[in-house]
Write an enzyme that holds these catalytic residues in place. Structure first.
Site: not given
Ligand code: AMP
Length: 207
Positions: A13, A88, A127, A133, A144
């Site tokens: 994404k 989400r 990654r 990370r 996740r």
């Molecule tokens: P991402 O890089 O989008 O995978 O986000 C990394 C982490 O940030 C996720 O595993 C969540 O802990 C938090 N996070 C990001 N976006 C959201 C969201 N829309 N709702 C809740 N937690 C989020």
């Protein structure tokens, strides 16, 4: 044009969102990036969410909705937004609909990048090695993925019911995925211009 890029973590994404910002001038709103920036800066918010993120859990709806709200407010003249990693949960999707509605706009299309779980696990291993990370480690990543299946996937029928959902093969190479995304967006744009053009202009073939 407001686009939701939809898919499990590591589906690509972020890569596609970045391409759209350079190609179309839309603004990428990635809640993951915003939260990581808060973590790195050591702000109160960052410290509050650090543990939750490292475990692979979702932070509260309230926090991410407030972050998005702030960005919408700060970028009022934008040509469009790409929502990446947001919404989400159903509560987040409902809040987004409401927020856009008060601004006289709406989600135009939701593009789902379809990817196989096994491929994701392979991608994330790489990654993790390259970027380190914490939430990419195998344990956190499983959480996740579980959260995606339980809390985020229910958004698919939500958007399908609104007639906004398009699906593409997220396993193709970056350029192919990007071409598929472009086709969907161009279809939306064409549909929109046909709908908004007065009928007499359409009949006379005028621009
Ligand atoms: P991402 O890089 O989008 O995978 O986000 C990394 C982490 O940030 C996720 O595993 C969540 O802990 C938090 N996070 C990001 N976006 C959201 C969201 N829309 N709702 C809740 N937690 C989020």
């Amino acid at each position: 044009m407001n686009i939701v890029l939809f898919g499990p973590p590591a589906a690509g994404k972020g890569t596609q969102a970045k391409l759209l910002t350079t190609e179309r001038g839309y603004i990428q709103l990635s809640t993951g990036d915003m939260l990581r920036a808060a973590k790195t800066s050591g702000s109160e918010l960052g410290n509050k969410v650090a543990g939750i993120m490292d475990r692979g859990d979702l932070v509260s709806d309230e926090i991410v909705i407030a972050l998005i709200e702030e960005q919408l407010e700060n970028n009022k003249g934008a040509a469009g937004f790409i929502f990446d990693g947001f919404p989400r949960t159903v509560a987040q999707a409902e809040a987004l609909d409401k927020s856009l509605q008060t601004r006289g706009t709406s989600v135009d299309c939701v593009i789902r990048l379809c990817v196989d779980d096994k491929v994701l696990l392979g991608r994330i291993e790489n990654r993790f090695k390259e970027e380190g990370r914490k939430d990419d480690n195998p344990e956190a990543f499983k959480i996740r993925l579980g959260n995606y299946n339980e809390q985020t996937a229910p958004l698919l029928p939500f958007y399908a019911a609104q007639g906004k959902l398009s699906e593409i093969d997220g396993l193709a190479d970056i350029d192919t995925v990007s071409t598929s995304v472009a086709k969907i967006l161009d279809m939306h744009n064409t549909g929109r211009s046909l709908r908004t053009k007065p009928f007499w202009k359409r009949i006379l073939g005028l621009k």
